[in-house]
Design an enzyme around this catalytic site. Structure first.
Site, PDB file in Angstrom:
ATOM      1  N   ALA A  10       0.835  -1.207   0.000  1.00  0.00           N
ATOM      2  CA  ALA A  10       0.000   0.000   0.000  1.00  0.00           C
ATOM      3  C   ALA A  10       0.864   1.250   0.000  1.00  0.00           C
ATOM      4  CB  ALA A  10      -0.916  -0.015   1.219  1.00  0.00           C
ATOM      5  N   ARG A  16      -2.638   8.268 -11.009  1.00  0.00           N
ATOM      6  CA  ARG A  16      -3.716   8.317 -12.009  1.00  0.00           C
ATOM      7  C   ARG A  16      -5.086   8.582 -11.388  1.00  0.00           C
ATOM      8  NH1 ARG A  16      -2.613   3.021 -15.575  1.00  0.00           N
ATOM      9  NH2 ARG A  16      -1.400   2.409 -13.723  1.00  0.00           N
ATOM     10  N   GLY A 143       1.225  -9.016 -16.239  1.00  0.00           N
ATOM     11  CA  GLY A 143       2.302  -9.982 -16.369  1.00  0.00           C
ATOM     12  C   GLY A 143       1.740 -11.321 -16.819  1.00  0.00           C
TER      13      GLY A 143
END
Length: 481
Positions: A10, A16, A143
């Site tokens: 965290a 964004r 990934g």
């Protein structure tokens, strides 16, 4: 699982989100994103929880410890990748044995049962590394899980490092991994930042385990949405909508009638009993509890409220209020904190209440403000009544006894008491206590000023109507003619 450490990441800034609020603290269904993750983590009953904090840790750290008081906070001063974060967390945890699960703090749909199944499979298979994976139609940005011809996991390849062939793989890394603690401690110093982003990827531990001849596997989760995170507010809204859909569906399967799931929002900590009915446009927030056979809505918002069995709450906004069994509220009522409505009572149309106790069977039917008041059992408050509780400096309380009847357009100037069975006339301003059984009247006798309209409003439509009525009255025969 006797020795389980869960690390929750965290520390990232979440740029964004474009918000002064740290990303993991953004609310979804009444809890922060990390609050949902910690709830899932606690369901696994870990030996220890380590949270890695960084950006705005003065906000994030206290929030985490308020939810998990014994959580260990590990500070990542500079964000250099997940491998770097987990190395700091392992140093703070001080453990080298058992199982370590690493989870992200921004996956609010994650469920405890899924996390437990993942951990149990990892331990049963005695792997060095396990990956919680899922299949998605569009794996861009994730990934990829690279398997060999036998189906064994060989590596996790990040998007920027992947070949064209690897980018076509639809099995993705959720970011949730499990490790044998001993292997993890040995692998972390060997992870380098020799990659396109110059970061230490925790996923490089998979390749190290393979080099060491250890077992690596993937636990494929069917409900891959549980592993999805939110990087911006649009994604946050999508997760919120999906989480709400799941909550509403769960309550319908528990015996609650939801007339329109698309317009109904129920937060995660709300409690509903069987045979509750929720009508369209309703929001149930916070720790709201609705008892059996109650009907809430349409167009109602309740936060931290309790609604008793068989009550009806219609087009109402309420917060920190209690509605008794069989009571009726609304439409267009505003229940402010401290409102307590007794069984069979009524708070009606365009009524605002605050810090008010309205006892069983008492009614405030319409167009009234009731603040800092006690209204006794069976009492009826007339329309247009104001409880004047504030003298400009201090708020005072009004007490009205049992079975009282107050007239319309009354003002109760607090502090004042009205006794049991008392009454007040219409238009009365009550400034002094009213004894039990008495009638309070504050207005003088009515006077009619004949001809006032025609003399003071000459030439108006009002004066013309008055003159016409007077002329017609003069032509009417008197009784007995």
């Amino acid at each position: 699982m006797e020795n389980l450490t869960v690390i929750v990441l965290a520390a990232g800034g979440g740029t964004r989100m474009k918000s002064k609020t740290m990303k993991v603290l953004h609310p979804v269904a009444g809890r922060s994103m990390i609050g949902h993750v910690l709830r899932a983590v606690q369901a696994v009953e870990p030996t220890r929880v380590v949270a890695v904090v960084g950006h705005q840790r003065e906000q994030v750290g206290p929030h985490i410890t308020s939810l998990v008081p014994d959580a260990v906070l590990a500070v990542q001063e500079t964000q250099e990748g997940t491998g770097h974060a987990v190395r700091i967390a392992m140093e703070a945890a001080g453990t080298t044995t058992g199982t370590v699960i690493v989870a992200a703090g921004d996956t609010p749909l994650l469920e405890g049962d899924s996390l437990r199944a993942f951990a149990e499979e990892h331990e049963a298979a005695q792997r060095a590394v396990s990956i919680l994976s899922g299949r998605v139609p569009n794996p861009f940005g994730y990934g990829r899980i690279v398997r060999n011809a036998e189906g064994d996991v060989e590596a996790i390849v990040e998007e920027k490092e992947a070949t064209d062939e690897q980018r076509r793989i639809d099995e993705i890394n959720s970011g949730i991994l499990a490790f044998d603690a001993g292997f993890l401690v040995s692998a972390l110093p060997r992870i380098t930042n020799d990659n396109a982003k110059g970061e230490y990827y925790l996923t490089d531990a998979v390749g190290l385990a393979r080099e060491d001849g250890l077992t690596v596997g993937a636990h494929l989760i069917d409900d891959v949405a549980q592993t999805e995170g939110a990087n911006d507010r649009a994604q946050l809204a999508e997760l919120g909508r999906e989480l709400n859909r799941r909550i509403v569906t769960r309550w319908m399967r528990e015996g609650v009638t939801v007339m329109d799931p698309a317009t109904t929002w129920i937060e995660a900590d709300v409690v509903l009993e069987p045979d509750v009915t929720i009508l369209p446009g309703t929001q149930l927030l916070g720790a709201t509890v609705v008892r059996e056979d109650a009907v809430v809505g349409p167009d109602t918002t309740l936060k931290d409220c309790e609604v008793g069995p068989g009550a009806r709450v219609v087009r109402t906004h309420g917060e920190l209020a209690v509605v008794g069994g069989g009571a009726n509220v609304g439409p267009f009522a505003y229940l402010r904190p401290g409102t307590q409505l007794g069984a069979g009572g009524k708070i009606g149309t365009f009524v605002e209440t605050k810090n008010a106790r309205i006892d069983d069977g008492a009614k405030v039917p319409h167009l009234s403000y009731v603040g800092d008041a006690e209204i006794g059992e069976g009492t009826n408050i007339g329309a247009g009544t104001i409880f004047a509780n504030y003298d400009g400096v201090t708020k005072h309380r009004t007490v009205i006894g049992k079975q009282a009847r107050t007239g319309s357009n009354n003002t109760f100037v607090a502090p004042v008491e009205v006794g049991d069975g008392a009454g007040t006339a219409g238009g009365t301003v009550v400034r002094r206590n009213v004894p039990a059984g008495a009638l309070a009247v504050s207005s003088g006798p009515q006077r009619n000023l004949e001809g006032w309209t025609e003399s003071r409003r000459a030439g108006t439509a009002q004066a013309e109507a008055a003159a016409a009525a007077r002329t017609a009255g003069e032509r009417e025969p008197t009784p007995g003619e």
